[in-house]
Scaffold this motif. Structure first.
Motif, mmCIF file in Angstrom:
data_model
loop_
_atom_site.group_PDB
_atom_site.id
_atom_site.type_symbol
_atom_site.label_atom_id
_atom_site.label_comp_id
_atom_site.label_asym_id
_atom_site.label_seq_id
_atom_site.Cartn_x
_atom_site.Cartn_y
_atom_site.Cartn_z
ATOM 1 N N UNK A 48 35.025 10.630 17.103
ATOM 2 C CA UNK A 48 33.814 10.944 16.475
ATOM 3 C C UNK A 48 32.457 10.325 16.993
ATOM 4 N N UNK A 49 32.615 9.247 17.509
ATOM 5 C CA UNK A 49 31.429 8.386 17.959
ATOM 6 C C UNK A 49 31.036 9.103 19.326
ATOM 7 N N UNK A 50 32.135 9.550 20.176
ATOM 8 C CA UNK A 50 31.873 10.125 21.342
ATOM 9 C C UNK A 50 31.064 11.527 21.150
ATOM 10 N N UNK A 51 31.592 12.060 20.092
ATOM 11 C CA UNK A 51 30.703 13.450 19.711
ATOM 12 C C UNK A 51 29.221 13.408 19.218
ATOM 13 N N UNK A 98 23.852 13.334 28.715
ATOM 14 C CA UNK A 98 25.021 12.322 28.206
ATOM 15 C C UNK A 98 26.270 12.180 28.594
ATOM 16 N N UNK A 99 27.069 11.137 28.143
ATOM 17 C CA UNK A 99 28.250 10.923 28.546
ATOM 18 C C UNK A 99 29.311 11.797 28.018
ATOM 19 N N UNK A 100 30.644 12.081 28.484
ATOM 20 C CA UNK A 100 31.519 13.036 27.814
ATOM 21 C C UNK A 100 31.961 12.523 26.460
ATOM 22 N N UNK A 101 32.473 13.306 25.867
ATOM 23 C CA UNK A 101 32.829 12.823 24.213
ATOM 24 C C UNK A 101 34.040 12.001 24.257
ATOM 25 N N UNK A 103 33.862 16.824 9.316
ATOM 26 C CA UNK A 103 33.595 15.609 10.135
ATOM 27 C C UNK A 103 32.335 16.035 11.344
ATOM 28 N N UNK A 104 32.794 17.214 11.890
ATOM 29 C CA UNK A 104 31.807 17.800 12.828
ATOM 30 C C UNK A 104 30.381 17.947 12.315
ATOM 31 N N UNK A 105 30.587 18.380 10.855
ATOM 32 C CA UNK A 105 29.156 18.761 10.278
ATOM 33 C C UNK A 105 28.392 17.311 9.961
ATOM 34 N N UNK A 106 29.022 16.134 9.753
ATOM 35 C CA UNK A 106 28.543 14.920 9.402
ATOM 36 C C UNK A 106 27.937 14.259 10.719
#
Lengths: 305, 219
Positions: free
Chosen positions: A16-19, A32-35, A260-263
């Motif tokens: 999640x943090x990576x995303x 940016x770095x990869x997820x 989660x993606x939305x948040x």
């Protein structure tokens, strides 16, 4: 199945943090770095040696384990994809918030333990923020808890329907501000910087290195995802499964991923469009959130919904 | 067809919005954004009246809504902006008490109103909650007038009070006769113009619109 749902939080929280980082980079026109970067960071930190200051006491060495286990315990209370949480019968929202407080308390102690100026500064700031954030979180969760007639998160998730009342929306906004403050994101704290004048969370971790740092970072990712999950459980539980059958779980899991993606998108958006506040302006923002939370409770009591 | 107003509790949402914009006034420093906040409050008020008009099918309420929109949502903010530009003030001086404290106090004000008017004894209007909210808005407007220093922000506090009074009267009586409403609005407009000119004069004579400095008599 219900006994393993907390693994979702442990495993996917760095993702999640990576995303969030990736979305943020895209919004700002960078690559940016990869997820998967947070995983690489964690693995690398686990392989490294540690440097521990000779003046530290046992608190410094115990804190990473306490913080990590406290966060895992908290994640067992929260229903992720099914409302039957592993330790659901043992704890409710209040227990959850104070398990977080336990971890935070030891983190602040560890920040003071090494005796550096920045550690103490970070601890002091963290506790100041915590004092302001805790009532906001409590009040906004209580609004949902009163309408569900229970402080158990699973029960709250079962009750909340499709229709919202004004009190829920107010509580939601207050809770969002509380999450931003609690996870150390802009405008309260900047997670990407180690600038000594502004850091709050990083200040406390400054003395940590190697596997201990990895544990602390991982616990922080988990806490972030956990808070997102609580927000989703309380305010948008639509799609969460009430049983442990496969079809229900599959729907629930995909709904969870979407939420989660939305948040993550929302967080990245807020972080990209806002500037960090000065520390002494923060009581104004948090005071706003507190009034929102108070109003949500009052509105609920007055309107009866 | 009008079911959706009940189902989505539209009236409750709008009235809570009116309350929130009144409370937000406590946290705003720039006079420009105070005026924006007031405009938003008036727009919500006008929307509320329009929705109630749609619900009970009363033509004169539509007129009240449109008049509110034009006067409070358009004319008064325009006039206030003009005054602010003339006076060349952009920020309110530091208020007497801090932002966080004044926000909390207005929250407590709302709690007091809710607690003392919990039973809507004399309310038979469209919603039993709007009266409480309107009285809270009146008190918050008064509170803004007490805590702010500049003349313009105090005028805005007065305007918030007037919005609250309007809402209270409206929630009790489904709107007074149009002629009375028009009269009140006209008075309001005149009042704002007079106060505005007054503020500009204060600024011209005393080189400041800060009302704290008006303690010395000038012959």
């Amino acid at each position: 199945m219900e006994y393993f749902q907390f693994l979702i939080i442990i495993i996917f929280s760095p993702l999640i943090n990576g995303i969030i980082k990736k979305i943020k980079a895209t919004m700002q026109g960078r690559r940016g770095p990869g997820i998967l970067q947070p995983y690489y960071d964690l693995i690398r930190l686990f392989k490294k040696d540690m440097v521990i200051s000779s003046v530290t006491s046992w608190i410094f060495k115990a804190t990473p384990y306490i913080v990590f286990t406290a966060t895992i315990t908290a994640s067992m209370i929260v229903p992720v994809i099914t409302t039957k949480a592993s330790l659901g019968m043992m704890g409710d929202v209040i227990a959850l918030i104070y398990i977080f407080a336990l971890g935070r308390f030891f983190m602040a102690l560890a920040g003071l333990d090494a005796g550096t100026a920045f550690g103490g500064e970070g601890s002091s700031r963290e506790m100041t923020v915590a004092i302001l954030v805790e009532p906001i979180m409590m009040l906004s969760i209580f609004t949902a808890a009163i309408s569900a007639g229970s402080t158990n998160i699973a029960r709250i998730a079962q009750i909340q329907g499709i229709f919202y009342s004004p009190s829920h929306i107010l509580a939601l906004f207050a809770f969002i501000v509380a999450i931003i403050a609690e996870t150390g994101r802009i405008p309260v704290d900047n997670p990407d910087t180690h600038l000594e004048l502004t850091m709050i969370h990083e200040g406390m971790l400054l003395e940590y290195s190697g596997p201990y740092l990895a544990l602390m970072e991982w616990a922080h990712y988990m806490k972030q995802m956990l808070l997102f999950t609580i927000a989703v459980d309380i305010f948008f539980p639509l799609g969460i499964s009430n049983n442990t059958e496969f079809s229900g779980i599959a729907i629930s899991f995909s709904a969870y991923i979407l939420k989660m993606l939305f948040i993550a998108f929302l967080t990245a958006f807020v972080e990209s469009t806002r500037a960090k506040m000065r520390f002494f302006q923060m009581p104004s923002l948090l005071g706003w959130a507190f009034v929102l939370a108070l109003l949500s409770l009052l509105t609920y009591i007055m309107m009866g919904k | 067809m009008k079911n959706w107003i009940q189902v989505f509790s539209v009236i409750d949402f709008i009235s809570v919005g009116i309350l929130l914009t009144a409370i937000a006034m406590n946290a705003l420093k720039r006079i420009e954004s105070c005026i924006k906040d007031y405009t938003f409050n008036s727009l919500l008020l006008s929307l509320l009246i329009a929705i109630v008009a749609f619900m009970v099918e009363e033509t004169h309420l539509y007129i009240a809504s449109i008049v509110t929109l034009l006067s409070k949502g358009l004319l008064i903010p325009m006039f206030l902006r003009k005054i602010v530009r003339q006076m060349k003030v952009t920020h309110d001086a530091e208020p007497y008490i801090s932002n966080a404290l004044s926000l909390t106090i207005s929250g407590i004000l709302v709690a007091v109103v809710y607690a003392s008017l919990k039973e809507g004894i004399f309310v038979t209007g469209f919603s039993k909650n709007v009266l409480q909210i309107s009285i809270a808005v009146i008190l918050i407007g008064l509170f803004i007038m007490i805590t702010r220093r500049k003349a313009v922000t105090q005028v805005i506090g007065l305007l918030f009070m007037e919005n609250g009074l309007f809402l209270a009267g409206f929630s009790l009586t489904f709107g007074m006769p149009t002629i009375i409403e028009l009269g009140v609005l006209f008075d309001m407009l005149m009042g704002v113009i007079i106060l505005g000119i007054f503020a500009v004069q204060i600024k011209r004579y005393f080189a400041s619109a800060d009302l704290d400095k008006l303690t010395i008599l000038k012959g």
